[in-house]
Design a protein around this motif. Structure first.
Motif, PDB file in Angstrom:
ATOM      1  N   HIS A  31      -9.903   8.573 -19.717  1.00  0.00           N
ATOM      2  CA  HIS A  31      -9.518   7.243 -18.881  1.00  0.00           C
ATOM      3  C   HIS A  31      -9.861   5.725 -20.153  1.00  0.00           C
ATOM      4  CE1 HIS A  31      -7.503   8.898 -15.947  1.00  0.00           C
ATOM      5  NE2 HIS A  31      -8.613   9.800 -15.831  1.00  0.00           N
ATOM      6  N   VAL A  32     -11.005   5.850 -20.289  1.00  0.00           N
ATOM      7  CA  VAL A  32     -11.364   4.258 -20.983  1.00  0.00           C
ATOM      8  C   VAL A  32     -12.426   5.191 -22.390  1.00  0.00           C
ATOM      9  CG1 VAL A  32     -13.679   2.892 -20.613  1.00  0.00           C
ATOM     10  CG2 VAL A  32     -12.228   3.945 -18.350  1.00  0.00           C
ATOM     11  N   PRO A  33     -11.849   3.945 -23.582  1.00  0.00           N
ATOM     12  CA  PRO A  33     -12.701   4.656 -24.479  1.00  0.00           C
ATOM     13  C   PRO A  33     -14.357   4.329 -24.617  1.00  0.00           C
ATOM     14  CG  PRO A  33     -11.389   2.835 -24.569  1.00  0.00           C
ATOM     15  CD  PRO A  33     -11.635   2.871 -23.803  1.00  0.00           C
ATOM     16  N   LYS A  34     -14.880   5.097 -25.361  1.00  0.00           N
ATOM     17  CA  LYS A  34     -16.319   5.905 -25.224  1.00  0.00           C
ATOM     18  C   LYS A  34     -16.948   4.373 -25.426  1.00  0.00           C
ATOM     19  CE  LYS A  34     -16.173   7.322 -30.137  1.00  0.00           C
ATOM     20  NZ  LYS A  34     -17.203   7.576 -31.131  1.00  0.00           N
ATOM     21  N   GLU A  35     -16.518   3.135 -26.354  1.00  0.00           N
ATOM     22  CA  GLU A  35     -17.205   2.391 -26.320  1.00  0.00           C
ATOM     23  C   GLU A  35     -17.523   1.265 -25.804  1.00  0.00           C
ATOM     24  OE1 GLU A  35     -12.992   2.132 -28.242  1.00  0.00           O
ATOM     25  OE2 GLU A  35     -14.557   3.261 -29.036  1.00  0.00           O
ATOM     26  N   ARG A  36     -16.346   1.448 -24.320  1.00  0.00           N
ATOM     27  CA  ARG A  36     -16.168   0.679 -23.068  1.00  0.00           C
ATOM     28  C   ARG A  36     -16.506   1.098 -21.397  1.00  0.00           C
ATOM     29  NH1 ARG A  36     -15.161  -4.701 -24.867  1.00  0.00           N
ATOM     30  NH2 ARG A  36     -12.962  -4.610 -26.396  1.00  0.00           N
ATOM     31  N   LEU A  37     -16.650   2.042 -21.819  1.00  0.00           N
ATOM     32  CA  LEU A  37     -17.996   2.811 -20.681  1.00  0.00           C
ATOM     33  C   LEU A  37     -19.140   2.929 -20.978  1.00  0.00           C
ATOM     34  CD1 LEU A  37     -16.917   4.767 -18.510  1.00  0.00           C
ATOM     35  CD2 LEU A  37     -17.557   6.505 -20.335  1.00  0.00           C
ATOM     36  N   TYR A  38     -19.847   2.472 -19.534  1.00  0.00           N
ATOM     37  CA  TYR A  38     -20.770   2.054 -19.092  1.00  0.00           C
ATOM     38  C   TYR A  38     -21.352   2.685 -17.718  1.00  0.00           C
ATOM     39  CZ  TYR A  38     -21.096  -1.352 -23.154  1.00  0.00           C
ATOM     40  OH  TYR A  38     -21.010  -2.412 -24.220  1.00  0.00           O
ATOM     41  N   PRO A  39     -21.849   3.763 -18.292  1.00  0.00           N
ATOM     42  CA  PRO A  39     -22.962   5.173 -17.306  1.00  0.00           C
ATOM     43  C   PRO A  39     -23.701   4.255 -16.511  1.00  0.00           C
ATOM     44  CG  PRO A  39     -22.417   6.186 -19.432  1.00  0.00           C
ATOM     45  CD  PRO A  39     -21.973   4.875 -19.731  1.00  0.00           C
ATOM     46  N   CYS A  40     -23.367   4.417 -14.649  1.00  0.00           N
ATOM     47  CA  CYS A  40     -24.925   3.503 -14.301  1.00  0.00           C
ATOM     48  C   CYS A  40     -24.415   3.709 -12.872  1.00  0.00           C
ATOM     49  CB  CYS A  40     -24.192   1.791 -13.481  1.00  0.00           C
ATOM     50  SG  CYS A  40     -22.911   1.701 -13.363  1.00  0.00           S
ATOM     51  N   THR A  41     -25.575   3.465 -11.819  1.00  0.00           N
ATOM     52  CA  THR A  41     -25.465   3.566 -10.658  1.00  0.00           C
ATOM     53  C   THR A  41     -24.273   3.006  -9.901  1.00  0.00           C
ATOM     54  OG1 THR A  41     -26.712   1.655  -9.979  1.00  0.00           O
ATOM     55  CG2 THR A  41     -27.972   3.604 -11.147  1.00  0.00           C
ATOM     56  N   ASN A  42     -24.202   3.832  -8.900  1.00  0.00           N
ATOM     57  CA  ASN A  42     -22.810   3.826  -7.893  1.00  0.00           C
ATOM     58  C   ASN A  42     -23.482   2.050  -7.073  1.00  0.00           C
ATOM     59  OD1 ASN A  42     -24.098   4.986  -6.133  1.00  0.00           O
ATOM     60  ND2 ASN A  42     -22.219   6.618  -5.583  1.00  0.00           N
ATOM     61  N   CYS A  43     -24.266   2.251  -7.096  1.00  0.00           N
ATOM     62  CA  CYS A  43     -24.966   0.945  -6.203  1.00  0.00           C
ATOM     63  C   CYS A  43     -26.374  -0.254  -6.291  1.00  0.00           C
ATOM     64  CB  CYS A  43     -24.729   0.785  -5.235  1.00  0.00           C
ATOM     65  SG  CYS A  43     -24.406  -0.715  -3.959  1.00  0.00           S
ATOM     66  N   GLY A  44     -27.483  -0.551  -5.453  1.00  0.00           N
ATOM     67  CA  GLY A  44     -28.610  -0.332  -6.022  1.00  0.00           C
ATOM     68  C   GLY A  44     -29.099   0.953  -5.460  1.00  0.00           C
TER      69      GLY A  44
END
Length: 71
Positions: A31-44
């Motif tokens: 759904h998102v182009p690779k250059e726009r995707l930033y994997p992260c945690t879902n909260c703190g």
């Protein structure tokens, strides 16, 4: 727009595998182009123990590396 995708569940003390993280990233890439995707945690991660938090961050990095090698 840039999209941050929560690839780590901070509501659980279970440390995800690299493949668990990669699966979430792969799904988001539909759904998102690779250059726009930033994997992260879902909260703190403040409520997690240091060892669990470190394991989850290591899994996040390893899962991102798996997908990066594919795309």
């Amino acid at each position: 727009k840039d999209v941050l995708v929560g690839s780590i569940d901070v509501a659980s003390t279970r440390v995800e595998s690299a493949e668990d993280v990669a699966k979430v990233i792969r799904a988001a890439l539909k759904h998102v182009p690779k250059e726009r995707l930033y994997p992260c945690t879902n909260c703190g991660m403040v409520p997690l123990g240091r060892d669990v938090a470190a394991g989850k961050l290591a899994a996040l990095a390893a899962g991102a590396a798996l997908v990066r090698a594919e795309v």
